[in-house]
Design a protein around this motif. Structure first.
Motif, PDB file in Angstrom:
ATOM      1  N   GLY A  39      -6.748   4.494 -14.230  1.00 35.83           N
ATOM      2  CA  GLY A  39      -5.760   3.548 -14.723  1.00 35.83           C
ATOM      3  C   GLY A  39      -5.994   2.171 -14.146  1.00 35.83           C
ATOM      4  O   GLY A  39      -6.912   1.950 -13.361  1.00 35.83           O
ATOM      5  N   PRO A  40      -5.134   1.251 -14.525  1.00 29.93           N
ATOM      6  CA  PRO A  40      -5.306  -0.129 -14.057  1.00 29.93           C
ATOM      7  C   PRO A  40      -4.989  -0.244 -12.574  1.00 29.93           C
ATOM      8  O   PRO A  40      -4.281   0.572 -11.998  1.00 29.93           O
ATOM      9  CB  PRO A  40      -4.303  -0.909 -14.907  1.00 29.93           C
ATOM     10  N   SER A  41      -5.509  -1.274 -11.979  1.00 29.53           N
ATOM     11  CA  SER A  41      -5.273  -1.556 -10.569  1.00 29.53           C
ATOM     12  C   SER A  41      -3.796  -1.842 -10.327  1.00 29.53           C
ATOM     13  O   SER A  41      -3.109  -2.437 -11.164  1.00 29.53           O
ATOM     14  CB  SER A  41      -6.105  -2.766 -10.137  1.00 29.53           C
ATOM     15  N   TYR A  42      -3.320  -1.441  -9.164  1.00 34.58           N
ATOM     16  CA  TYR A  42      -1.942  -1.702  -8.774  1.00 34.58           C
ATOM     17  C   TYR A  42      -1.783  -3.114  -8.195  1.00 34.58           C
ATOM     18  O   TYR A  42      -0.685  -3.639  -8.130  1.00 34.58           O
ATOM     19  CB  TYR A  42      -1.494  -0.658  -7.748  1.00 34.58           C
ATOM     20  N   ARG A  43      -2.871  -3.738  -7.801  1.00 36.66           N
ATOM     21  CA  ARG A  43      -2.803  -5.046  -7.142  1.00 36.66           C
ATOM     22  C   ARG A  43      -2.100  -6.122  -7.975  1.00 36.66           C
ATOM     23  O   ARG A  43      -1.351  -6.921  -7.421  1.00 36.66           O
ATOM     24  CB  ARG A  43      -4.195  -5.495  -6.732  1.00 36.66           C
ATOM     25  N   PRO A  44      -2.303  -6.203  -9.299  1.00 31.12           N
ATOM     26  CA  PRO A  44      -1.577  -7.234 -10.055  1.00 31.12           C
ATOM     27  C   PRO A  44      -0.058  -7.104  -9.931  1.00 31.12           C
ATOM     28  O   PRO A  44       0.657  -8.101 -10.020  1.00 31.12           O
ATOM     29  CB  PRO A  44      -2.029  -7.027 -11.496  1.00 31.12           C
ATOM     30  N   ASN A  45       0.442  -5.903  -9.699  1.00 33.15           N
ATOM     31  CA  ASN A  45       1.883  -5.710  -9.541  1.00 33.15           C
ATOM     32  C   ASN A  45       2.402  -6.343  -8.253  1.00 33.15           C
ATOM     33  O   ASN A  45       3.594  -6.617  -8.144  1.00 33.15           O
ATOM     34  CB  ASN A  45       2.236  -4.224  -9.544  1.00 33.15           C
ATOM     35  N   LYS A  46       1.538  -6.547  -7.280  1.00 31.11           N
ATOM     36  CA  LYS A  46       1.931  -7.133  -6.010  1.00 31.11           C
ATOM     37  C   LYS A  46       1.789  -8.659  -6.002  1.00 31.11           C
ATOM     38  O   LYS A  46       2.161  -9.303  -5.044  1.00 31.11           O
ATOM     39  CB  LYS A  46       1.094  -6.542  -4.865  1.00 31.11           C
ATOM     40  N   ARG A  47       1.244  -9.213  -7.070  1.00 36.41           N
ATOM     41  CA  ARG A  47       1.052 -10.655  -7.180  1.00 36.41           C
ATOM     42  C   ARG A  47       2.410 -11.338  -7.307  1.00 36.41           C
ATOM     43  O   ARG A  47       3.298 -10.835  -8.007  1.00 36.41           O
ATOM     44  CB  ARG A  47       0.205 -10.937  -8.427  1.00 36.41           C
ATOM     45  N   PRO A  48       2.613 -12.485  -6.653  1.00 38.11           N
ATOM     46  CA  PRO A  48       3.891 -13.204  -6.790  1.00 38.11           C
ATOM     47  C   PRO A  48       4.148 -13.553  -8.256  1.00 38.11           C
ATOM     48  O   PRO A  48       3.242 -13.966  -8.986  1.00 38.11           O
ATOM     49  CB  PRO A  48       3.697 -14.465  -5.958  1.00 38.11           C
TER      50      PRO A  48
END
Length: 101
Positions: free
Chosen positions: A80-89
């Motif tokens: 699946g997609p990376s979770y990191r974009p969800n943590k972006r401000p």
């Protein structure tokens, strides 16, 4: 590990197999994994274990090391997609909308 003063109970390798290893790096990793046999080792990678083999300069070292890792491990495969974009401000207030020239 003793030189790094890390606890012997758990050792982690993050982003494993990002690039090819030198012969010295592969030998050091082999020694580390061999020494940790029977103890906890966590490895994260963006590559499948089958893609790790070509990253080692010596196929004998690769086979021996990866046999120890893969055949004695519990693998958790996440798709699946990376979770990191969800943590972006969401709305950064300290960045302008357009570059200043």
């Amino acid at each position: 590990m003793r030189a790094l003063e890390l606890p012997p109970e758990l050792f982690g390798l993050d982003d494993f197999a990002m690039r090819q290893l030198s012969a010295a790096q592969a030998d050091d990793l082999y020694e580390l994994v061999s020494e940790r046999q029977g103890r906890s080792l966590i490895i994260t990678s963006n590559r499948a274990p089958s893609d790790w083999y070509p990253l080692f300069p010596n196929p004998v070292v690769a086979e021996s090391l990866l046999d120890r890792l893969i055949n004695t491990s519990h693998q958790v495969i996440m798709n699946g997609p990376s979770y990191r974009p969800n943590k972006r401000p969401k709305n950064p207030t300290n960045k302008p909308d357009k570059p200043i020239t």
